[in-house]
Scaffold this active site. Structure first.
Site, PDB file in Angstrom:
ATOM      1  N   CYS A 381      -3.944  -4.576  -4.843  1.00 51.47           N
ATOM      2  CA  CYS A 381      -2.878  -5.431  -5.360  1.00 51.47           C
ATOM      3  C   CYS A 381      -2.907  -5.460  -6.896  1.00 51.47           C
ATOM      4  O   CYS A 381      -2.472  -4.510  -7.528  1.00 51.47           O
ATOM      5  CB  CYS A 381      -2.977  -6.825  -4.759  1.00 51.47           C
ATOM      6  SG  CYS A 381      -1.447  -7.774  -4.939  1.00 51.47           S
ATOM      7  N   HIS A 507      -3.096  -5.834   0.734  1.00 52.53           N
ATOM      8  CA  HIS A 507      -4.469  -6.339   0.855  1.00 52.53           C
ATOM      9  C   HIS A 507      -5.098  -5.812   2.148  1.00 52.53           C
ATOM     10  O   HIS A 507      -5.075  -6.503   3.178  1.00 52.53           O
ATOM     11  CB  HIS A 507      -4.478  -7.867   0.853  1.00 52.53           C
ATOM     12  CG  HIS A 507      -4.177  -8.480  -0.473  1.00 52.53           C
ATOM     13  ND1 HIS A 507      -5.159  -8.850  -1.360  1.00 52.53           N
ATOM     14  CD2 HIS A 507      -2.994  -8.766  -1.067  1.00 52.53           C
ATOM     15  CE1 HIS A 507      -4.598  -9.357  -2.454  1.00 52.53           C
ATOM     16  NE2 HIS A 507      -3.283  -9.318  -2.287  1.00 52.53           N
ATOM     17  N   GLU A 509      -8.098  -5.680   3.031  1.00 53.74           N
ATOM     18  CA  GLU A 509      -9.275  -6.447   3.463  1.00 53.74           C
ATOM     19  C   GLU A 509      -8.945  -7.437   4.579  1.00 53.74           C
ATOM     20  O   GLU A 509      -9.805  -7.777   5.397  1.00 53.74           O
ATOM     21  CB  GLU A 509      -9.907  -7.191   2.279  1.00 53.74           C
ATOM     22  CG  GLU A 509      -9.102  -8.335   1.690  1.00 53.74           C
ATOM     23  CD  GLU A 509      -8.151  -7.924   0.577  1.00 53.74           C
ATOM     24  OE1 GLU A 509      -7.756  -8.790  -0.230  1.00 53.74           O
ATOM     25  OE2 GLU A 509      -7.787  -6.731   0.521  1.00 53.74           O
TER      26      GLU A 509
END
Length: 534
Positions: A381, A507, A509
Site C-alpha cells: 500500500c 494489503h 497480509e
C-alpha cells in the site's frame, strides 16, 4: 440446531491475550466439526476502528466486505480460517448510532429511550445477527470487567444468557496472575476481585483462564477454583509460549474444550488438530532476518498481520524468521554508510501501509538502498506508493516527484487522488475498502507466484498510482503486473532485473493464514532464503 455462545470476558488488565484465547476456543470447536464464527464487541464510541491512531489502537483489520475492524478479527480469521465481515465487530458507536437513528425516526415514539432496554436490546440483536448460521459463536467483550464503557455489553450478555437457557451459553473469564519478583509467589487476589466484579453484574464464569508469564503450581489453580466458585477442571493456566499458535494446543492439553462442550452440547468429541500440530512443530533449521521499516513501530500491534504473514511464509519454507522493526523517522538523514550498517545481515525488507508524510523520506532512502543492492523487498500500500516515488526521483530523474498526499503542489504527482476521492468530506469508511479483483499480467513474477489469472485482495487507501507515468515506468523496467480492470488502476508493480522488488496497492497480509501463507510473502521469503545462502 440453535446457535450456542461462548462469551469471553477479561479481568485485571487489558492485553493479556483475550483475543488469542477466544480465537483458540473457536478453532478447537471447529476442529470438533462445529460451524464456528466469532464476534468482537468494542466499548469505544468510534463507529469503527478506521479513524483511530495506530499508536493507540494498533492495526486496523479490513474484512472482505470492507469493514475497518478491531485487530482481534485478524486473530479470528487466522485461527478459524474463515472470512468474517463487518457484522462480526460491534462497537458502542454502531449501537448508539443505530438507537439514536431509530429514536429520530420515531420508532420509539412514546418511550423514554434508555440504556436498558433499548441499548441492550440493540446489542443483543447485533450479537444474534453476527452469530447467524453458526453452531457456535465465540463473543469477546473488549476491555476489562469494571470499565464503565463495558457495562451495557455485559448487561446485554446477562440478559441474553437468561434468554438462551442454562445450556445455551458459557462464560470464559481471562485474567492476569502476577508473580512477585521478591518472593516468586503467584497472587490470585486480582482474579478474585475481578470475578467478584463479574458476579456482581450477574455473570458467573464457567471457566477461568489464568494468564501468567510462568506456569502456575496446582495449588494456585485450586485456590482460584475455591474462591471463584468454578470447578477445578474449569481453571486453566495459559502461560507465555514461544508462539501464539501453541495456545490452542495448550488449551486442548488442559481439556478446556471438554468442559465447554459438555456444558453446551452435552457431549465431548475428539478434535482433529493434527495439521495444526504439524504446523506448530514444523522444523525450522534455516534462519532469516526480515526488516520491517514503518511509521508506527513503537507499537508492534500496528503491524501484527504483516508480522504474522511473514511468519506464516517462513514456516512454510522451513525457516525461522526474526522480524526487526525499524522506524523510518530515524532514517530520514541516514548516510549511505549508516544504511549499509543498518541493513547488513538483513535478508529481506517489508515497507508496510500507513498515512501521512512523517517518515516518508526515510522510506525513500531505504528503498533506494534495497533497489540498488538487490535486497528482496515487498512494498504494501503506502510501501508501493513510496517505491513509485523513489523510482521516479532516482531512476526517471523526476526531481521532486511525490504523492499529492505529501506534497499537493508537486510537479510530478506519481501518486494522486481519484476524482471521486477528492470530493470526500467524512473521513470514516470513505476509502477504497475491502476486496477488489486484480487481473494479473501473463509472464510476470506476480502471475507466477499466484498461479491464477485473477485474485481478490483487500484494500484500504485513498491514493492511487497515476497512469500518466505508467509508460515511462515500464520503459525503465518497473512494470505493471496487476491491474483493477474496471478503472484501469495499477495494483501491482514489479522491477525487472531484481530478485524481488514488488509493490502492491492492497494489503495481502489480511488474507494470510498459518496453514495457507500468502503467495507474495512466500515469494519474498523464497528470495530472502536465496540471498541468505550466498
Amino acid at each position: 440446531m440453535d446457535t450456542k455462545f461462548v462469551f469471553v470476558t477479561g479481568g485485571v488488565l487489558s492485553s493479556v491475550g483475550k483475543g488469542i484465547a477466544a480465537a483458540s476456543i473457536g478453532m478447537l470447536f471447529k476442529a470438533r466439526g462445529y460451524k464456528v464464527t466469532a464476534v468482537k464487541m468494542d466499548p469505544y464510541l468510534n463507529v469503527d476502528a478506521g479513524t483511530m491512531s495506530p499508536f493507540q489502537h494498533g492495526e486496523v483489520f479490513v474484512t472482505e466486505d470492507g469493514a475497518e475492524t478491531d485487530l482481534d478479527l485478524g486473530h479470528y480469521e487466522r485461527f478459524l480460517d474463515e472470512n468474517l465481515s463487518g457484522k462480526n465487530n460491534i462497537t458502542s458507536g454502531k449501537i448508539y448510532s443505530h438507537v439514536i437513528a431509530k429514536e429520530r425516526k420515531g420508532d420509539y415514539l412514546g418511550s423514554t429511550v434508555q440504556v436498558i432496554p433499548h441499548v441492550t436490546d440493540a446489542i443483543k440483536e447485533s450479537i444474534l445477527y453476527g452469530a447467524q448460521g453458526s453452531d457456535l459463536a465465540v463473543v469477546e467483550i473488549g476491555g476489562t470487567v469494571g470499565d464503565i464503557e463495558s457495562l451495557p455489553f455485559l448487561e446485554a450478555v446477562r440478559q441474553l444468557r437468561r434468554e438462551l437457557g442454562p445450556n445455551g451459553s458459557a462464560v470464559v473469564h481471562v485474567t492476569y496472575v502476577p508473580i512477585l519478583d521478591t518472593t516468586q509467589e503467584a497472587k490470585t487476589k486480582p482474579t478474585q476481585h475481578s470475578v467478584k466484579e463479574l458476579r456482581s453484574i450477574g455473570l458467573q464464569p464457567d471457566a477461568i483462564i489464568l494468564r501468567s508469564h510462568l506456569p502456575l503450581e496446582e495449588h494456585v489453580l485450586e485456590k482460584t477454583a475455591l474462591f471463584c466458585d468454578v470447578p477445578l477442571d474449569g481453571v486453566i493456566n495459559s502461560y507465555d509460549l514461544h508462539s501464539v499458535y501453541e495456545v490452542p494446543l495448550l488449551l486442548e492439553e488442559k481439556h478446556l474444550l471438554q468442559v465447554l462442550e459438555q456444558r453446551l452440547f452435552g457431549t465431548s468429541k475428539e478434535a482433529d488438530i493434527s495439521a495444526w500440530r504439524n504446523m506448530v512443530g514444523m522444523k525450522t533449521e534455516k534462519k532469516l532476518t526480515i526488516a520491517l521499516v514503518g511509521k508506527y513501530v513503537t507499537l508492534p500491534d500496528a503491524y501484527i498481520s504483516v508480522v504474522e504473514a511473514i511468519k506464516h511464509a517462513a514456516i512454510s519454507k522451513g525457516a525461522k524468521v526474526e522480524v526487526i522493526l525499524i522506524s523510518s523517522d530515524n532514517l530520514e538523514t541516514a548516510s549511505d554508510s549508516v544504511l549499509k550498517e543498518t541493513f547488513d545481515g538483513i535478508d529481506g525488507l517489508v515497507i508496510p501501509g500507513g498515512f501521512g508524510g512523517r517518515g516518508i523520506e526515510g522510506m525513500i532512502k531505504v528503498l533506494q538502498y534495497a533497489r540498488e543492492n538487490k535486497l528482496p523487498t515487498l512494498g504494501i500500500c503506502l510501501g508501493m506508493q513510496v517505491m513509485s516515488i523513489e523510482f521516479a526521483r532516482n531512476v526517471l530523474q523526476l526531481d521532486g516527484a511525490n504523492s499529492t498526499e505529501f506534497d499537493p503542489a508537486t510537479s510530478y504527482p506519481v501518486i494522486s487522488l481519484l476524482p471521486e476521492q477528492s470530493q470526500i468530506e467524512n473521513m470514516g469508511a470513505s476509502m477504497r475498502l475491502g476486496a477488489y479483483p486484480c487481473t494479473l499480467i501473463e509472464g510476470t513474477k506476480a502471475q507466477e507466484m499466484y498461479k491464477k489469472p485473477v485474485v481478490f485482495e483487500r484494500h484500504r487507501h485513498r491514493f492511487e498510482f497515476n497512469n500518466l507515468f505508467k509508460q515511462k515506468f515500464e520503459e525503465n523496467g518497473f512494470i505493471v503486473s496487476g491491474i483493477f480492470e474496471p478503472k484501469n488502476l495499477v495494483e501491482i508493480l514489479e522491477l525487472k532485473d531484481h530478485p524481488f522488488f514488488v509493490g502492491v496497492q492492497f494489503h495481502p497480509e489480511f488474507k494470510s493464514r498459518p496453514m495457507a501463507p500468502h503467495p507474495l510473502f512466500q515469494g519474498l521469503i523464497a528470495q530472502a532464503l536465496e540471498r541468505s545462502a550466498l
